[in-house]
Every structure is written in structure tokens, then in C-alpha cells.
Write an enzyme that holds these catalytic residues in place. Sequence first.
Site, PDB file in Angstrom:
ATOM      1  N   GLY A 164      64.556  54.198  20.259  1.00 42.38           N
ATOM      2  CA  GLY A 164      64.128  53.018  21.007  1.00 42.38           C
ATOM      3  C   GLY A 164      62.381  52.779  21.117  1.00 42.38           C
ATOM      4  O   GLY A 164      62.075  51.400  20.634  1.00 42.38           O
ATOM      5  N   SER A 185      58.632  48.351  31.264  1.00 45.85           N
ATOM      6  CA  SER A 185      58.721  48.849  30.240  1.00 45.85           C
ATOM      7  C   SER A 185      57.508  49.079  29.386  1.00 45.85           C
ATOM      8  O   SER A 185      56.993  48.160  29.131  1.00 45.85           O
ATOM      9  CB  SER A 185      59.847  48.161  29.368  1.00 45.85           C
ATOM     10  OG  SER A 185      59.921  48.459  28.031  1.00 45.85           O
ATOM     11  N   ARG A 210      72.705  55.350  31.625  1.00 44.73           N
ATOM     12  CA  ARG A 210      72.592  56.509  32.305  1.00 44.73           C
ATOM     13  C   ARG A 210      73.118  56.640  33.517  1.00 44.73           C
ATOM     14  O   ARG A 210      73.098  57.736  34.263  1.00 44.73           O
ATOM     15  CB  ARG A 210      70.853  57.186  31.971  1.00 44.73           C
ATOM     16  CG  ARG A 210      70.650  57.665  30.593  1.00 44.73           C
ATOM     17  CD  ARG A 210      69.300  58.214  30.294  1.00 44.73           C
ATOM     18  NE  ARG A 210      68.950  58.580  28.951  1.00 44.73           N
ATOM     19  CZ  ARG A 210      67.812  58.831  28.326  1.00 44.73           C
ATOM     20  NH1 ARG A 210      66.800  58.408  29.086  1.00 44.73           N
ATOM     21  NH2 ARG A 210      68.037  59.174  27.155  1.00 44.73           N
ATOM     22  N   ASP A 238      62.734  58.809  32.676  1.00 45.31           N
ATOM     23  CA  ASP A 238      63.683  59.724  31.791  1.00 45.31           C
ATOM     24  C   ASP A 238      64.104  61.016  32.277  1.00 45.31           C
ATOM     25  O   ASP A 238      64.930  61.742  31.800  1.00 45.31           O
ATOM     26  CB  ASP A 238      62.722  59.982  30.545  1.00 45.31           C
ATOM     27  CG  ASP A 238      62.497  58.689  29.658  1.00 45.31           C
ATOM     28  OD1 ASP A 238      63.208  57.690  29.964  1.00 45.31           O
ATOM     29  OD2 ASP A 238      61.413  58.696  28.916  1.00 45.31           O
TER      30      ASP A 238
HETATM   31  O1  SPQ Z   1      62.531  56.007  22.618  1.00 45.99           O
HETATM   32  P1  SPQ Z   1      63.621  55.899  23.284  1.00 45.99           P
HETATM   33  O2  SPQ Z   1      65.104  55.993  22.858  1.00 45.99           O
HETATM   34  O3  SPQ Z   1      63.682  54.669  24.234  1.00 45.99           O
HETATM   35  O4  SPQ Z   1      63.470  57.210  24.499  1.00 45.99           O
HETATM   36  C1  SPQ Z   1      63.653  57.394  25.963  1.00 45.99           C
HETATM   37  C2  SPQ Z   1      64.070  58.757  26.265  1.00 45.99           C
HETATM   38  O5  SPQ Z   1      64.839  59.146  27.014  1.00 45.99           O
HETATM   39  O6  SPQ Z   1      63.304  59.625  25.533  1.00 45.99           O
HETATM   40  C3  SPQ Z   1      64.500  56.375  26.713  1.00 45.99           C
HETATM   41  F1  SPQ Z   1      65.758  56.383  26.528  1.00 45.99           F
HETATM   42  O7  SPQ Z   1      62.254  57.209  26.356  1.00 45.99           O
HETATM   43  C4  SPQ Z   1      61.382  56.088  26.531  1.00 45.99           C
HETATM   44  C5  SPQ Z   1      61.116  55.598  27.935  1.00 45.99           C
HETATM   45  O8  SPQ Z   1      62.397  55.630  28.806  1.00 45.99           O
HETATM   46  C6  SPQ Z   1      60.063  56.165  25.758  1.00 45.99           C
HETATM   47  C7  SPQ Z   1      58.944  55.406  26.142  1.00 45.99           C
HETATM   48  C8  SPQ Z   1      57.811  55.143  25.014  1.00 45.99           C
HETATM   49  O9  SPQ Z   1      57.543  56.083  24.514  1.00 45.99           O
HETATM   50  O10 SPQ Z   1      57.358  54.080  25.580  1.00 45.99           O
HETATM   51  C9  SPQ Z   1      59.161  54.359  27.216  1.00 45.99           C
HETATM   52  C10 SPQ Z   1      60.412  54.376  28.200  1.00 45.99           C
HETATM   53  O11 SPQ Z   1      61.046  53.413  28.002  1.00 45.99           O
HETATM   54  P2  SPQ Z   1      60.815  51.840  28.468  1.00 45.99           P
HETATM   55  O12 SPQ Z   1      61.880  51.168  28.038  1.00 45.99           O
HETATM   56  O13 SPQ Z   1      60.949  52.090  29.820  1.00 45.99           O
HETATM   57  O14 SPQ Z   1      59.450  51.378  28.013  1.00 45.99           O
END
Ligand code: SPQ
Length: 430
Positions: A95, A168, A347, A316
Site C-alpha cells: 500500500g 492516513s 484486520r 499496525d
Molecule cells: O504499505 P502497507 O501495505 O499499507 O503497510 C501497512 C503495514 O501493516 O505494514 C498497513 F497495512 O503499514 C502502513 C500503515 O498502516 C504504512 C504507512 C506508511 O508507511 O506511510 C502508513 C500506515 O498506513 P495509512 O493508510 O494509515 O497511511
Amino acid sequence: MSEKVLHPVHKPLQGSLRVPGDKSISHRAIIFGSLAKGKTTISHFLDGEDCLRTIAAFQAMGVSIEQKGRTVTIEGKGIEELKEPNQPIYLGNSGTTARLLLGILAGLPYHFTLYGDDSLSKRPMDRVSIPLTEMGAKIDGRQRGKLLPLSVRGGKLKSIVFETPVKSAQVKSGVLLAGLLAEGITEVTERTTTRDHTENMLLAFGGEITKQQDKISIEGGQQLKGTSIEVPGDISSAAFFLVAAAISSGSDLTITNVGLNPTRTGIIDVLKKMGADLDVVWSQSVGGEAIGSISIKSSSLKATVIEGEIIPRIIDELPIVALLASQAEGQTIIRDAEELRHKETDRIASVVKTLTALGVEIEGTNDGMIITGGATLKGACVDSLGDHRIGMMIAVASLIANSQVTLQNAECIAVSYPNFFSDLEKIIKT
Ligand code: SPQ
């Protein structure tokens, strides 16, 4: 699909361990190193599958990146030298790669196609593509541009004033990166603070970004200079061992060189609140990121309520916190965490499903979970559902289960922690 048979251990966790580099920081080091001019060297890089996807994306745009294990060297030539890739870009499960990359592609005068695995193809991208479209990019995909595969026609961007509708860091970062390529000053307001690694790293690469209360401003057209980045250990990975030690009697464990950025340390606050015997030593700050060590001994634990501002600081870690809560006295409530539904899996649903199979009394709510403590964990055959954090939670639960746990789809753990099982073995007292 790999299956792993996990025998109960019922032994203390002891000694000290350095966990792999922070995933969020590793991604950003590749991104800024690729946008900058000059050489960037990254040490203690996380060589997990997600971060390798970010490397591959920039290599596809002509950036020279050499990765040998945890060391990466980038020969950056600047934003203007990025090329149009001649193939679609595969984002795997990541993501972070998807949302941050979108911000950059939006400002490049080329066409891109992005696609991911089954899990990523279900995660919302419109939270980033809507503001980027407002800035001038043309983004389309399934469900009117909400879902991957996406096609991006980038180009000249105009700055915007934007308030993030969801808590986010990826949305904030995607828009800030587009702001770096846009004309004028882009302003992003976030009502609840999320991880600020993008802001810290921009400064480390010689850029300018300002924060006033909850408003972050970035001016477009800045030139970044290559630098050296040492990635701190990932507190989200460390959390699995901290919880394992807290719930395995006789444990005395230290995690060294771990990132202690205050936007990420919710797990420390919650462990303390639940009565964990925890000691944190801050040692230094590198590239704007605090680093130190965390020591923990097993102790009796009590239930708590987790809600509000802390949620983005622990988002996370909530799956492993749910397991922790199952071993505390009383009922733990997690609220305001609806974002959990948009991760690698939903989750809330996957934690409830797996912990229920392991004998925990747990109920999912719209925005969180209610977990009853004092559970005796039982053996079962449980699936990670392709989610690395669920896979590692199941592995930690197996340490104290009363019989064998079979973990299906164990290979997804390599997304963020390729050596998870060998590191776990190192700290189990023989
Ligand atoms: O990269 P990804 O898949 O979204 O990874 C996760 C994780 O659990 O490792 C979430 F599923 O972490 C994100 C985190 O939840 C990593 C992140 C970042 O590096 O900016 C921010 C968070 O997501 P978000 O949607 O809250 O910005």
C-alpha cells in the site's frame, strides 16, 4: 502456499535483538534517493518484499539502484531524468508503494499503469487519486479510479490546499510528494497526527517543509541532494517480540537500535498502561528519527481502553495488541480504528477470526474490537489470510498455546520481516 507447524515453546525470551529496518522509512529512503541528485547510500534497509517493490518501480523509471542485502546505493539524477517505464509497474502487496508512488507519477509527463496482488487490488486508492486529480493528474481504474489496476497520465500539477479525510500517513505523503512536483505551495492539514517520516526525510535530503499546528506546507520545484540514511529498526516488527516477552513468563528481552519516533510509539504507551515491565532508553536522533532501545520483562497485565489520538501511533500493532489483551486481566476495548478495515486484510475481521480459532473470546465492532482477557490459547490450524501482521501474531500466539498451531500462508511474513522465524529462535532460551 507454505504451511508452518509451530510447536508450543513455553520458555522465556531472553537476550538482545536488532530488528530489521523500518519499512516506512526504507520506502521513503528509496523514493527520495531516486528524486535527488547525487549518490544516496542506505544502510540497515529493510529487504522485505514491499520495499523491493519500491526499488523495482524506480528502476523501471531508469534510476540506477543497487541493493545488496541491507545496503542500497542510488545514483540519483533528479526528478527531470525519470523515464517513462515501458511496462506496467507491479506493486505486489504494498500500500505504501502504491499511494506514495501515485503522488510522484501524477507530476511526471508520462503514462503509467499500476497493478498489485489480490489484497492490494481491494484497497482504496481514491483517497489519494481524488486530490491528485484536483491537482491536474488524470487517473483512472476500476470503480471510477478507486481500485487497481490504475492508469495515470501525469503532467504539470497545480498546488492545492487539502485536508486529509482519513487518518492516513500515506494520503498525506502522496499529496506532499505531488506538492514537491507542483507549481506553488501545497498545504496539507491532518486533524490527527500520523507518522511523519516523509517530512523528516525531505529535510534530510536538503528540502524544506514547514509544519504549523496541524498544517504542513511544501513548495514545489525544490532540488534534493543525495545523502546517507541509516534506517532505524522497525518498532512495528519489534512489537511482536515485545508482546511475546510480555506474555512468556521469565522473559527479559532488549530490542536495540529501534526507531522511537513519537508518531510510532503507541505500543510503548499501551504496554506501560497494561502494566508491562518496560524500560526505554533514547540514545540518538538520526535524520530526524529518534532511536534507542526497549527492554521488557514478563509481568502480569491488566486490560485497557485504546482510542482517539493514539490510534495512528499504534495502527499496525493492533493485531498483536489484541493477542496481548487476551492474556491480560479484564476486558480490553479498541475504538476509533476503522482504518484497520483497509489494510492488507480487514484486520478487524481477520484478528477476530484467527484469535477465536485459537480460543480467545473476542468480538469485532465497526471501529475496533472487544477482547476478554485470561484466555488459554489452544492449538488450531489457522490461516494468515495473506497478511504478514496476522501471520506474525499467530506465530507469537503459538509460543504459549497448549498444543501445536499450524500456520497456513506463512510466506507472506516476508513482506515486512523475511527473517522473522530465525530471529525468534535466537531469543528463545535454550
Ligand atoms: O504499505 P502497507 O501495505 O499499507 O503497510 C501497512 C503495514 O501493516 O505494514 C498497513 F497495512 O503499514 C502502513 C500503515 O498502516 C504504512 C504507512 C506508511 O508507511 O506511510 C502508513 C500506515 O498506513 P495509512 O493508510 O494509515 O497511511
